[in-house]
Design an enzyme around this catalytic site. Structure first.
Site, PDB file in Angstrom:
ATOM      1  N   ILE A  11      32.275  25.849  71.539  1.00 25.47           N
ATOM      2  CA  ILE A  11      32.803  25.847  72.807  1.00 25.47           C
ATOM      3  C   ILE A  11      34.146  26.456  72.906  1.00 25.47           C
ATOM      4  CG2 ILE A  11      32.026  23.634  73.852  1.00 25.47           C
ATOM      5  CD1 ILE A  11      34.832  22.388  73.131  1.00 25.47           C
ATOM      6  N   ASP A  42      53.318  23.554  72.156  1.00 26.39           N
ATOM      7  CA  ASP A  42      52.596  24.750  72.521  1.00 26.39           C
ATOM      8  C   ASP A  42      52.022  24.457  73.879  1.00 26.39           C
ATOM      9  OD1 ASP A  42      51.351  27.171  72.026  1.00 26.39           O
ATOM     10  OD2 ASP A  42      49.677  26.328  70.933  1.00 26.39           O
ATOM     11  N   VAL A  55      37.087  14.967  75.556  1.00 28.43           N
ATOM     12  CA  VAL A  55      37.556  14.969  77.058  1.00 28.43           C
ATOM     13  C   VAL A  55      37.022  15.603  77.968  1.00 28.43           C
ATOM     14  CG1 VAL A  55      39.981  15.238  78.567  1.00 28.43           C
ATOM     15  CG2 VAL A  55      40.241  14.903  76.166  1.00 28.43           C
ATOM     16  N   LYS A  81      36.954  20.345  65.421  1.00 23.75           N
ATOM     17  CA  LYS A  81      37.756  21.375  65.432  1.00 23.75           C
ATOM     18  C   LYS A  81      37.801  22.083  63.773  1.00 23.75           C
ATOM     19  CE  LYS A  81      42.360  22.946  66.995  1.00 23.75           C
ATOM     20  NZ  LYS A  81      43.571  22.666  67.594  1.00 23.75           N
ATOM     21  N   ASP A 117      45.633  20.053  71.527  1.00 27.68           N
ATOM     22  CA  ASP A 117      46.103  21.049  70.433  1.00 27.68           C
ATOM     23  C   ASP A 117      47.284  20.781  70.215  1.00 27.68           C
ATOM     24  OD1 ASP A 117      45.854  23.401  69.209  1.00 27.68           O
ATOM     25  OD2 ASP A 117      45.929  24.792  70.714  1.00 27.68           O
ATOM     26  N   LYS A 141      42.803  30.851  68.196  1.00 29.26           N
ATOM     27  CA  LYS A 141      43.618  31.719  67.230  1.00 29.26           C
ATOM     28  C   LYS A 141      43.266  31.265  65.784  1.00 29.26           C
ATOM     29  CE  LYS A 141      47.692  31.055  69.102  1.00 29.26           C
ATOM     30  NZ  LYS A 141      47.190  29.835  70.060  1.00 29.26           N
ATOM     31  N   GLU A 142      43.491  30.043  65.560  1.00 31.88           N
ATOM     32  CA  GLU A 142      43.319  29.638  64.427  1.00 31.88           C
ATOM     33  C   GLU A 142      42.115  28.805  64.036  1.00 31.88           C
ATOM     34  OE1 GLU A 142      46.902  28.926  65.625  1.00 31.88           O
ATOM     35  OE2 GLU A 142      47.086  30.975  64.379  1.00 31.88           O
ATOM     36  N   ALA A 143      41.339  28.267  65.039  1.00 36.87           N
ATOM     37  CA  ALA A 143      40.139  27.220  65.011  1.00 36.87           C
ATOM     38  C   ALA A 143      38.995  27.718  65.788  1.00 36.87           C
ATOM     39  CB  ALA A 143      40.546  25.697  65.126  1.00 36.87           C
ATOM     40  N   ASN A 144      37.811  27.327  65.092  1.00 37.82           N
ATOM     41  CA  ASN A 144      36.531  27.327  66.005  1.00 37.82           C
ATOM     42  C   ASN A 144      36.273  25.854  66.402  1.00 37.82           C
ATOM     43  OD1 ASN A 144      36.652  29.484  64.190  1.00 37.82           O
ATOM     44  ND2 ASN A 144      34.489  29.805  64.275  1.00 37.82           N
TER      45      ASN A 144
HETATM   46  N1  LIG Z   1      39.289  17.036  72.668  1.00 38.21           N
HETATM   47  C1  LIG Z   1      38.670  17.928  73.372  1.00 38.21           C
HETATM   48  N2  LIG Z   1      37.868  17.777  74.332  1.00 38.21           N
HETATM   49  C2  LIG Z   1      37.535  18.732  75.248  1.00 38.21           C
HETATM   50  N3  LIG Z   1      37.683  20.084  74.957  1.00 38.21           N
HETATM   51  C3  LIG Z   1      38.479  20.218  74.044  1.00 38.21           C
HETATM   52  C4  LIG Z   1      39.179  19.350  73.320  1.00 38.21           C
HETATM   53  N4  LIG Z   1      39.895  19.960  72.083  1.00 38.21           N
HETATM   54  C5  LIG Z   1      39.548  21.231  72.336  1.00 38.21           C
HETATM   55  N5  LIG Z   1      38.768  21.636  73.489  1.00 38.21           N
HETATM   56  C6  LIG Z   1      38.486  22.845  74.093  1.00 38.21           C
HETATM   57  O1  LIG Z   1      38.486  23.916  73.103  1.00 38.21           O
HETATM   58  C7  LIG Z   1      39.576  24.678  73.394  1.00 38.21           C
HETATM   59  C8  LIG Z   1      40.436  25.117  72.076  1.00 38.21           C
HETATM   60  O2  LIG Z   1      41.114  23.984  71.622  1.00 38.21           O
HETATM   61  P1  LIG Z   1      42.429  24.058  71.032  1.00 38.21           P
HETATM   62  O3  LIG Z   1      43.496  24.384  72.156  1.00 38.21           O
HETATM   63  O4  LIG Z   1      42.439  22.534  70.107  1.00 38.21           O
HETATM   64  O5  LIG Z   1      42.502  25.116  69.900  1.00 38.21           O
HETATM   65  P2  LIG Z   1      43.160  26.404  69.858  1.00 38.21           P
HETATM   66  O6  LIG Z   1      43.601  26.890  70.727  1.00 38.21           O
HETATM   67  O7  LIG Z   1      41.989  27.271  69.020  1.00 38.21           O
HETATM   68  O8  LIG Z   1      44.152  25.956  68.617  1.00 38.21           O
HETATM   69  P3  LIG Z   1      45.014  26.761  67.821  1.00 38.21           P
HETATM   70  O9  LIG Z   1      45.850  27.508  68.794  1.00 38.21           O
HETATM   71  O10 LIG Z   1      45.737  26.040  66.952  1.00 38.21           O
HETATM   72  O11 LIG Z   1      44.084  27.918  67.113  1.00 38.21           O
HETATM   73  C9  LIG Z   1      40.637  24.156  74.453  1.00 38.21           C
HETATM   74  O12 LIG Z   1      41.245  24.941  75.248  1.00 38.21           O
HETATM   75  C10 LIG Z   1      39.639  23.086  75.111  1.00 38.21           C
HETATM   76  O13 LIG Z   1      38.520  24.125  76.035  1.00 38.21           O
HETATM   77 MG   LIG Z   2      44.761  25.807  72.349  1.00 41.77          MG
END
Ligand SMILES: Nc1ncnc2c1ncn2[C@@H]1O[C@H](COP(=O)(O)OP(=O)(O)OP(=O)(O)O)[C@@H](O)[C@H]1O
Ligand SMILES: [Mg+2]
Length: 241
Positions: free
Chosen positions: A41, A179, A136, A67, A196, A45-48
């Site tokens: 989905i 953040d 969520v 994640k 996040d 930046k740091e995760a899939n």
């Molecule tokens: N628990 C969750 N329920 C629903 N959607 C989620 C959930 N966790 C993440 N997402 C979706 O995935 C996207 C990326 O997740 P998240 O913000 O945790 O990671 P990220 O921005 O890649 O983190 P990082 O900045 O640490 O690399 C979110 O914007 C959201 O759309």
């Molecule tokens: Mg994020």
């Protein structure tokens, strides 16, 4: 629920993940925290981030979020900098793996703490660079709630107040998000849910107030576009009082 995947079958993810990460995914799936990865989905930046079908540990057929922090292509320097300010992680070794593992564990611990005070995803498990949490949105269909940036709330003033109240409750529980932006707030049927949490710090950290101020300024910039004014100084006082 499908048949559990063998170690071999997980190898199809080989194009996406290194061997170490595939083993971590396999272990968590074997322990029943999820059954199989379903849809990718987000590529952060740091995760899939993936949705996954529920494993045998789950009480229902609800989908979960997996994640997966990458072991390469992260901004290790920035992550290390944040960790060093957090009293819990000051002694993290400056190796890439140690940084990513601490980052992932930190998100898990922060979510555990945050959920005592506000509605956030429930952390279900973590191992090395992978964290499993509740979804969520609609966990039965796997449809995730949209980000605030993609779905303007019908009543931005009410949404904004709920969010500010959550930030205050979080601070009272001893945590600052660190953040916050319209990317890291989901709009779940008109209710804000912060996500996040890997960057979140204890309010006892020396940079906690600066993080809070930046969070509020980011939100103020977004809500201004929706016609809502956040008085950052006033909110700061209300939150830390
Ligand atoms: N628990 C969750 N329920 C629903 N959607 C989620 C959930 N966790 C993440 N997402 C979706 O995935 C996207 C990326 O997740 P998240 O913000 O945790 O990671 P990220 O921005 O890649 O983190 P990082 O900045 O640490 O690399 C979110 O914007 C959201 O759309
Ligand atoms: Mg994020």
């Amino acid at each position: 629920m499908g048949v559990r995947k063998s170690r071999e079958e997980w190898k199809i993810y080989g194009n996406v993940f290194d061997e170490f990460t595939r083993e971590v995914i396999f272990r968590l799936a074997s322990q029943g925290f999820f059954d199989e990865l379903k849809s990718a989905i987000a590529l952060g930046k740091e995760a899939n981030i993936f949705t996954a079908t529920a494993g045998r540990q789950a009480e229902s057929a609800e989908q979960v979020i997996v994640k997966i922090y990458r072991l390469e292509n992260c901004n290790f320097k920035k992550m290390y900098d944040y960790l060093r300010h957090d009293p819990r992680y000051m002694s993290t070794k400056p190796s890439k793996r140690a940084i990513v593992f601490a980052w992932c564990q930190r998100e898990y611990r922060n979510l555990l703490l945050a959920r005592e005070a506000v509605r956030v995803p429930t952390p279900l498990a973590f191992k090395s660079n992978v964290i499993v949490m509740s979804l969520v949105g609609d966990p039965l269909t796997g449809e995730t709630a949209p980000m605030l940036k993609d779905q303007t709330p019908e009543n931005p003033a009410v949404f904004c107040q709920l969010l500010l109240d959550d930030i205050r409750s979080l601070w009272k529980a001893g945590l600052v998000h660190g953040d916050l932006s319209a990317f890291n707030v989901l709009n779940d049927d008109g209710k804000p849910v912060m996500i996040d949490f890997s960057q979140s710090s204890p309010t006892a950290a020396p940079n906690a107030r600066a993080l809070l101020q930046r969070d509020l300024e980011n939100l103020a910039a977004h809500f201004k576009k929706l016609g809502i004014i956040i008085d950052v100084e006033k909110e700061m006082k209300r939150i830390v009082k």
